[in-house]
Design an enzyme around this catalytic site. Sequence first.
Site, PDB file in Angstrom:
ATOM      1  CG  ASP B 119      48.444 -86.274   0.875  1.00 19.04           C
ATOM      2  OD1 ASP B 119      48.141 -87.417   0.472  1.00 19.04           O
ATOM      3  OD2 ASP B 119      47.829 -85.254   0.529  1.00 19.04           O
ATOM      4  CG  HIS B 126      45.898 -83.717  -8.328  1.00 15.26           C
ATOM      5  ND1 HIS B 126      44.752 -82.990  -8.103  1.00 15.26           N
ATOM      6  CD2 HIS B 126      46.742 -83.409  -7.303  1.00 15.26           C
ATOM      7  CE1 HIS B 126      44.892 -82.275  -6.992  1.00 15.26           C
ATOM      8  NE2 HIS B 126      46.089 -82.506  -6.486  1.00 15.26           N
ATOM      9  CD  GLU B 192      43.717 -82.741  -2.587  1.00 15.19           C
ATOM     10  OE1 GLU B 192      44.545 -83.493  -2.016  1.00 15.19           O
ATOM     11  OE2 GLU B 192      44.047 -81.707  -3.191  1.00 15.19           O
ATOM     12  CD  GLU B 194      45.150 -87.722  -1.224  1.00 15.40           C
ATOM     13  OE1 GLU B 194      45.992 -88.429  -0.625  1.00 15.40           O
ATOM     14  OE2 GLU B 194      45.218 -86.473  -1.282  1.00 15.40           O
ATOM     15  CG  ASP B 226      44.493 -84.147   1.531  1.00 11.65           C
ATOM     16  OD1 ASP B 226      44.444 -83.619   2.649  1.00 11.65           O
ATOM     17  OD2 ASP B 226      45.296 -83.783   0.636  1.00 11.65           O
ATOM     18  NE  ARG B 230      41.364 -77.934  -3.521  1.00 12.19           N
ATOM     19  CZ  ARG B 230      42.242 -78.937  -3.516  1.00 12.19           C
ATOM     20  NH1 ARG B 230      43.516 -78.727  -3.191  1.00 12.19           N
ATOM     21  NH2 ARG B 230      41.838 -80.149  -3.822  1.00 12.19           N
ATOM     22  CD  GLN B 233      46.176 -76.479  -1.507  1.00 16.21           C
ATOM     23  OE1 GLN B 233      44.984 -76.780  -1.552  1.00 16.21           O
ATOM     24  NE2 GLN B 233      47.120 -77.240  -2.029  1.00 16.21           N
ATOM     25  CE  LYS B 246      46.201 -80.168   0.535  1.00 12.72           C
ATOM     26  NZ  LYS B 246      45.527 -81.036  -0.458  1.00 12.72           N
ATOM     27  CB  THR B 250      43.216 -86.620   6.772  1.00 17.21           C
ATOM     28  OG1 THR B 250      44.003 -85.443   6.599  1.00 17.21           O
ATOM     29  CG2 THR B 250      43.487 -87.604   5.649  1.00 17.21           C
ATOM     30  CD  GLU B 361      42.388 -82.254 -10.131  1.00 12.90           C
ATOM     31  OE1 GLU B 361      42.241 -82.785  -9.008  1.00 12.90           O
ATOM     32  OE2 GLU B 361      42.970 -82.803 -11.084  1.00 12.90           O
TER      33      GLU B 361
END
Lengths: 413, 413
Positions: B119, B126, B192, B194, B226, B230, B233, B246, B250, B361
């Site tokens: 990834d 970002h 996420e 992607e 993804d 948080r 993380q 993560k 996925t 975000e």
Amino acid sequence: VRAGRFTPANLPYGVFAADGRPPRIGVALDDSVVDLYALARAGLFDSHVAGATEVFGSPTLNPLLARGRETWTAARARIVELLAAERRALHDAGVAGDAIVPIDRVEMRLPIGVADYVDFYSSIEHATNLGKILRPGAEPLLPNYRWIPIGYHGRASTVVVSGTPVRRPRGQRKAPDAEAPTFEPSRMLDFELEIGFITGDGPADGTPIAPDRARDHIFGVVLLNDWSARDVQGWEYQPLGPFLSKSFATSISPWVVTLDALEPFRVAGPPQDPRPLDYLATAGAQNYDIALEAALSSAAMSRDGVAPTVVSTTNFRGMYWNMAQQLAHMTSNRSRVRAGDLFGSGTISGSVPGTYGSMIELTGRGAHPLVLGDGSERGFLEDGDTVSMRGHSGDGDARVDLGEVVGTILPAG
Amino acid sequence: VRAGRFTPANLPYGVFAADGRPPRIGVALDDSVVDLYALARAGLFDSHVAGATEVFGSPTLNPLLARGRETWTAARARIVELLAAERRALHDAGVAGDAIVPIDRVEMRLPIGVADYVDFYSSIEHATNLGKILRPGAEPLLPNYRWIPIGYHGRASTVVVSGTPVRRPRGQRKAPDAEAPTFEPSRMLDFELEIGFITGDGPADGTPIAPDRARDHIFGVVLLNDWSARDVQGWEYQPLGPFLSKSFATSISPWVVTLDALEPFRVAGPPQDPRPLDYLATAGAQNYDIALEAALSSAAMSRDGVAPTVVSTTNFRGMYWNMAQQLAHMTSNRSRVRAGDLFGSGTISGSVPGTYGSMIELTGRGAHPLVLGDGSERGFLEDGDTVSMRGHSGDGDARVDLGEVVGTILPAG
């Protein structure tokens, strides 16, 4: 005792090719390899391992790994039985000659098809040493270290078997005072002395594997050299961790030593303070007493037959986080574990310099070079250097030898 | 135009199962799936794709991926030919009825056996947004960002196809002022947005893939979510990068849209300053104009048939690092790329809030919740929420649709 000498207490599994035949599964015994496929074809596993010709005729251990603990136990018990009675059963079946191959006539292959590869960071001494080097002036051990068996995913496609040459990688490096990075062959190529464990399938639904069930899923261990380009690592690793500094190659030893064989060498690990959270809590003997060493030879030493210079002598027993905790942590979010998963321990370092498991630690990032048997000095690895790692538990008839993992550095391509 | 509508300009590949038959390869056309295995058995690929029944009868795209660019081109040309002449060839071969399956009667499977999963982190917007959130007070963009397409290895075993429910992971979290971490269901579960690309085999000897050869090895793209915890993380990611935050899941879309189909939508990316090092240098149109959106539905909205609330609208064209540079970087140390490798782009964010590709975000780490169509608010994902992502290029007959990737959150197990 040389690395090739495997006792009846050991019986490690590997994938070998000999005499132009396709690769298949064998166990090492003394200076021979016992061809399990030949035994299976002779019907000697018929009542013990269903589909034994498929399992032992495979070019990887994965089908055996996928069978799980019950089959592992049954297969080992049957092999012990077959080899015990002075190999009478083999003679009776008329396979003894064919089925026992001198170990110097076989070519060892990568024992597993690597599913996912995870590398941990479980020596607190190594993490402390590396923290001092990579983040000078800051607290070397990050606040999460004593709570989490820190790890990351590595590249499965570049796991290679012992003996495979390793080409020096090119990569980006940048000196602190340089305006821009350069792309060139790494100047700080290093080894990391590790042990890797190999699993069968975890629960299909992802149910976490509690620490006290970990041994149901761990088949065995290998020696592992996590080759590392330190200059590349220093520049690339923030914020998502090591990537190209590690992904070019990871070498493993060809003989997978089973947990069953290592059972007599289970010992208590160091005290863990603070006490790990419940999902990571273990009691009793969860580490393994495995003596380890790493040695270097220059190209000249290899050419002249000079013995490799032992640069590190350490032991697996001192790891802060044990394998059961690593597997429990890995699966605590319900990540699925598969047959052929490989988990590196992280560099195995002790508390004094001669016990460090990497050159960056042994030399203080090159400041205090190692002196090899031919008088040459090494801050990091040079082209033509050979790194060899060995490991064993016990002595005499009880010895369980991991064999060795060896790799020679080729110049950048 | 709904996601199921695939134009003749597109012809994405997927693995489908229908009518109790084993999974095999198909291409989507309009609201149907063309069963390539059926066409192969009828001999319609005999002069075009050697061993077509094996390739298209496979339960993954990997055998097709392993064939490489020449076969990909030949297969696509032949499919176009077969579908062009008003399907006359199919009728003549007597397979038309069997070979065209309504798309709502098929069950889509994971299109590839994932070899390695990498990834990247290639949206500079970002990376800047996340830097501000995770390292407040520090320079948000790290010094290496404009030199290196930052990336890391993810877990291959937990890549799942769209529609697979995603269980909220448990994990370690620690508030800055807490004395110790806790292990509990993540409270900051995020998506996420992607795009992932899928490769065939790279050179067997590991020769690096130069940026201008990347399209020889990239088969096509999928939408990729993804999923990220948080809180986990933030606590775990130093110093080796994201791991359990993560690795639990996925999701990818089932239809792999080929680079051939996307060729008309190749556009220039943003200027790169400083100029990338030579091994990463690209010229001309290296990005792809793919409009993207992410939408959320609460459990109540799903139950009541309320349309999902679109929470992000962005475009793949703005990525700082392009796919050719990602693949060139990845292989610059001679790491081997294999058929079935999956490379995520990293979260795709634009420069204003409605274009951000993740909730952390979009909501400023939960401070400014999103308001869904049923009036409920979301800082992060709640149990029962469904995340859907869509993407397409062009319009009308020229439209190339990526379909969608969808996942619903199940409570922690």
